[in-house]
Design a protein around this motif. Structure first.
Motif, PDB file in Angstrom:
ATOM      1  N   THR A 240       0.815  -1.216   0.000  1.00 35.52           N
ATOM      2  CA  THR A 240       0.000   0.000   0.000  1.00 35.52           C
ATOM      3  C   THR A 240       0.847   1.263   0.000  1.00 35.52           C
ATOM      4  O   THR A 240       0.352   2.328  -0.382  1.00 35.52           O
ATOM      5  CB  THR A 240      -0.937   0.022   1.220  1.00 35.52           C
ATOM      6  N   ILE A 241       2.118   1.142   0.398  1.00 32.27           N
ATOM      7  CA  ILE A 241       2.991   2.318   0.359  1.00 32.27           C
ATOM      8  C   ILE A 241       4.170   2.121  -0.589  1.00 32.27           C
ATOM      9  O   ILE A 241       4.663   3.082  -1.188  1.00 32.27           O
ATOM     10  CB  ILE A 241       3.490   2.691   1.780  1.00 32.27           C
ATOM     11  N   SER A 242       4.622   0.865  -0.772  1.00 32.30           N
ATOM     12  CA  SER A 242       5.766   0.645  -1.669  1.00 32.30           C
ATOM     13  C   SER A 242       5.396   0.872  -3.129  1.00 32.30           C
ATOM     14  O   SER A 242       6.215   1.395  -3.908  1.00 32.30           O
ATOM     15  CB  SER A 242       6.326  -0.769  -1.482  1.00 32.30           C
ATOM     16  N   GLN A 243       4.172   0.513  -3.522  1.00 35.20           N
ATOM     17  CA  GLN A 243       3.756   0.756  -4.907  1.00 35.20           C
ATOM     18  C   GLN A 243       3.714   2.240  -5.240  1.00 35.20           C
ATOM     19  O   GLN A 243       4.265   2.669  -6.267  1.00 35.20           O
ATOM     20  CB  GLN A 243       2.406   0.098  -5.180  1.00 35.20           C
ATOM     21  N   PRO A 244       3.063   3.082  -4.411  1.00 33.42           N
ATOM     22  CA  PRO A 244       3.116   4.527  -4.700  1.00 33.42           C
ATOM     23  C   PRO A 244       4.536   5.079  -4.677  1.00 33.42           C
ATOM     24  O   PRO A 244       4.856   5.983  -5.459  1.00 33.42           O
ATOM     25  CB  PRO A 244       2.259   5.137  -3.588  1.00 33.42           C
ATOM     26  N   LEU A 245       5.388   4.551  -3.799  1.00 37.78           N
ATOM     27  CA  LEU A 245       6.777   5.026  -3.756  1.00 37.78           C
ATOM     28  C   LEU A 245       7.503   4.703  -5.063  1.00 37.78           C
ATOM     29  O   LEU A 245       8.225   5.544  -5.605  1.00 37.78           O
ATOM     30  CB  LEU A 245       7.516   4.395  -2.576  1.00 37.78           C
ATOM     31  N   ARG A 246       7.308   3.495  -5.583  1.00 29.42           N
ATOM     32  CA  ARG A 246       7.955   3.129  -6.849  1.00 29.42           C
ATOM     33  C   ARG A 246       7.424   3.993  -7.990  1.00 29.42           C
ATOM     34  O   ARG A 246       8.185   4.457  -8.855  1.00 29.42           O
ATOM     35  CB  ARG A 246       7.718   1.643  -7.160  1.00 29.42           C
ATOM     36  N   ALA A 247       6.112   4.209  -7.979  1.00 25.56           N
ATOM     37  CA  ALA A 247       5.515   5.047  -9.016  1.00 25.56           C
ATOM     38  C   ALA A 247       6.037   6.480  -8.920  1.00 25.56           C
ATOM     39  O   ALA A 247       6.334   7.118  -9.942  1.00 25.56           O
ATOM     40  CB  ALA A 247       3.990   5.025  -8.893  1.00 25.56           C
ATOM     41  N   ALA A 248       6.163   6.989  -7.702  1.00 25.18           N
ATOM     42  CA  ALA A 248       6.667   8.347  -7.503  1.00 25.18           C
ATOM     43  C   ALA A 248       8.105   8.476  -7.984  1.00 25.18           C
ATOM     44  O   ALA A 248       8.474   9.472  -8.634  1.00 25.18           O
ATOM     45  CB  ALA A 248       6.566   8.717  -6.023  1.00 25.18           C
ATOM     46  N   ARG A 249       8.920   7.487  -7.673  1.00 27.47           N
ATOM     47  CA  ARG A 249      10.314   7.514  -8.132  1.00 27.47           C
ATOM     48  C   ARG A 249      10.395   7.547  -9.649  1.00 27.47           C
ATOM     49  O   ARG A 249      11.142   8.353 -10.231  1.00 27.47           O
ATOM     50  CB  ARG A 249      11.052   6.286  -7.586  1.00 27.47           C
ATOM     51  N   HIS A 250       9.610   6.687 -10.296  1.00 28.01           N
ATOM     52  CA  HIS A 250       9.612   6.645 -11.760  1.00 28.01           C
ATOM     53  C   HIS A 250       9.144   7.976 -12.337  1.00 28.01           C
ATOM     54  O   HIS A 250       9.727   8.483 -13.309  1.00 28.01           O
ATOM     55  CB  HIS A 250       8.716   5.511 -12.239  1.00 28.01           C
ATOM     56  N   ALA A 251       8.115   8.572 -11.739  1.00 31.68           N
ATOM     57  CA  ALA A 251       7.602   9.849 -12.229  1.00 31.68           C
ATOM     58  C   ALA A 251       8.655  10.948 -12.119  1.00 31.68           C
ATOM     59  O   ALA A 251       8.862  11.730 -13.060  1.00 31.68           O
ATOM     60  CB  ALA A 251       6.343  10.241 -11.455  1.00 31.68           C
ATOM     61  N   CYS A 252       9.339  11.006 -10.975  1.00 33.02           N
ATOM     62  CA  CYS A 252      10.369  12.031 -10.786  1.00 33.02           C
ATOM     63  C   CYS A 252      11.519  11.840 -11.766  1.00 33.02           C
ATOM     64  O   CYS A 252      12.051  12.809 -12.320  1.00 33.02           O
ATOM     65  CB  CYS A 252      10.893  12.005  -9.357  1.00 33.02           C
ATOM     66  N   GLN A 253      11.906  10.590 -11.976  1.00 34.00           N
ATOM     67  CA  GLN A 253      13.001  10.311 -12.910  1.00 34.00           C
ATOM     68  C   GLN A 253      12.602  10.611 -14.354  1.00 34.00           C
ATOM     69  O   GLN A 253      13.473  10.724 -15.224  1.00 34.00           O
ATOM     70  CB  GLN A 253      13.435   8.855 -12.773  1.00 34.00           C
ATOM     71  N   SER A 254      11.287  10.741 -14.596  1.00 38.64           N
ATOM     72  CA  SER A 254      10.791  11.008 -15.955  1.00 38.64           C
ATOM     73  C   SER A 254      10.352  12.456 -16.135  1.00 38.64           C
ATOM     74  O   SER A 254       9.696  12.777 -17.123  1.00 38.64           O
ATOM     75  CB  SER A 254       9.616  10.072 -16.264  1.00 38.64           C
ATOM     76  N   GLY A 255      10.694  13.326 -15.185  1.00 36.59           N
ATOM     77  CA  GLY A 255      10.466  14.748 -15.393  1.00 36.59           C
ATOM     78  C   GLY A 255       9.367  15.389 -14.588  1.00 36.59           C
ATOM     79  O   GLY A 255       9.137  16.600 -14.721  1.00 36.59           O
ATOM     80  N   ILE A 256       8.647  14.628 -13.752  1.00 39.95           N
ATOM     81  CA  ILE A 256       7.611  15.228 -12.910  1.00 39.95           C
ATOM     82  C   ILE A 256       8.295  15.873 -11.709  1.00 39.95           C
ATOM     83  O   ILE A 256       9.015  15.205 -10.963  1.00 39.95           O
ATOM     84  CB  ILE A 256       6.574  14.188 -12.449  1.00 39.95           C
TER      85      ILE A 256
END
Length: 437
Positions: A240-256
């Protein structure tokens, strides 16, 4: 009366964020659990408020519990590595769940009852086949059937809807060019949509706070590299928290630039995160949320706002905008999400190898976290890089603070001639110095 004043002060304090967020694109993701909750209508009211404030809003919902409810009467849910295996019967449940949740959210966004937060909202909701998907395939010998992953986002079509002031609602469903339907991860869809739209913010309404497994305290801010470290050190974090964390990391690395993880159980969580200085969730960014750096001309307004109360109290000598502009290269600041919360000036006299520290100030709300120490240490390091031998400070009310940090009391006669000529007897400042050699 006190309550009214509190409301007025809060409203005024939120105005910079209202201005900053207007016409920006935010992608908000939430799970099917949030839709089933009794307080989901409160979140919808907040979505409506964001829309009324001119925010271009894309909502991405999950449907996992709704699918599980429909599978109870037949086959049990099947998962591998936390991903659903979507066979034929499960796909039928996916379609039913997605349709029902989408209609429920559209209905709530269509409310306009008098004497309610939705009165006069008149929100238009747009849904569609914005997501092209492909099958996940066979992994570890497991055929995921109709479970897929995002292949492409029709960002142009979404932008067209946002340009018409519509709220865009996206289900975790994707379609292939051959007409197949795929069950997708809501986190993956939200991340892909945010990246494709070049959204200013990606927001996850999570099922729990993002807390440090070591201290048990909520993590207020993380960089994408710190998220990687956290996930590596604690592979057993709940999904419930690791999935959003992985998604957040990917988003930041992609320019968000900014990804927010907000506990959905907090009343008004979305508003508190977006319209208060420190928020209540966890902010994830590719670069530090708070940065100590040399000042630029764009920081002059923030510096003046920061030092004005101290000048009025006589703690700092008054400085005009013109003087700060001429000396802006001497200033160092701490910037927190666009706000100057600390500053110090190092006026270096290179030929005589001495420097003067001035204008040390920290915002009242951030004075108990050693930020003044950081500014002083940074200024001292810079002085050594410039090969200065002595630092001087003229202080009326903070002499002991500097003495506790290695400065010694001196007198006016010890000042170099250029500095002695500028000394103001009316202020009667204490003279402090520190040898750097």
């Amino acid at each position: 009366m006190e309550q009214k004043n509190h409301y007025v002060n809060w409203f005024r304090a939120s105005s910079p964020y209202i201005h900053a967020h207007r016409n920006k694109t935010f992608v908000v993701a939430f799970g099917g659990e949030a839709v089933l909750a009794d307080d989901f209508q409160d979140h919808v009211h907040d979505f409506a408020l964001l829309n009324s404030l001119g925010i271009r809003l894309v909502l991405v919902h999950g449907i996992r519990p709704q699918i599980d409810q429909r599978l109870k009467d037949g086959l049990p849910p099947r998962f591998h590595k936390h991903l659903r295996i979507t066979d034929g019967p499960a796909l039928q449940c996916v379609k039913e769940a997605a349709g029902l949740v989408r209609v429920e959210i559209e209905a709530l966004l269509s409310l306009g009852l008098a004497n309610s937060p939705m009165a006069g909202a008149k929100i238009k909701v747009a849904s569609g086949n914005f997501v092209t998907a492909k099958p996940l395939g066979v992994i570890d010998g497991i055929d995921y059937c109709h479970t897929g992953e995002v292949r492409r986002i029709d960002s142009e079509a979404i932008h067209q809807q946002l340009d018409q002031d519509n709220v865009v609602l996206i289900s975790p469903i994707g379609y292939s060019p051959s007409g197949e339907i795929f069950n997708l991860s809501a986190e993956q869809v939200a991340t892909a949509v945010a990246i494709a739209l070049k959204a200013e913010k990606l927001i996850f309404l999570t099922e729990q706070n993002c807390v440090s497994p070591d201290s048990g305290e909520q993590l207020q801010q993380l960089t994408s590299s710190e998220v990687s470290g956290l996930l590596e050190r604690h592979p057993d974090l709940p999904e419930t928290i690791s999935q959003p964390l992985r998604a957040a990391r990917h988003a930041c690395q992609s320019g968000i630039a900014r990804v927010h993880l907000i506990n959905r159980f907090q009343n008004g969580a979305l508003l508190l995160e977006l319209f208060t200085r420190d928020g209540i969730g966890t902010l994830i960014s590719s670069s530090p949320f708070e940065e100590l750096r040399p000042a630029t001309l764009n920081d002059i307004g923030g510096i003046l706002e920061l030092i004005k109360p101290l000048e009025q109290q006589g703690i700092l000598a008054k400085r005009s905008r013109e003087k700060i502009e001429m000396e802006i290269g001497d200033y160092l600041i701490i910037e927190r999400d666009g706000l100057v919360i600390g500053c110090i000036a190092l006026h270096a006299h290179l030929q005589r190898h001495f420097g003067v520290l001035a204008c040390l100030a920290v915002h009242p709300e951030y004075q108990r976290s050693a930020r003044a120490n950081r500014l002083l240490d940074y200024a001292c390091r810079k002085a050594k890089q410039l090969h200065l031998k002595t630092l001087f400070v003229l202080s009326t009310q903070t002499a002991h603070w500097f003495i506790e940090r290695g400065f010694t009391a001196s007198d006016v006669d010890s000042l170099p001639e250029p500095l002695k000529a500028l000394y103001n007897p009316q202020r009667n400042s204490k003279v402090l110095c520190k040898d750097l050699e």
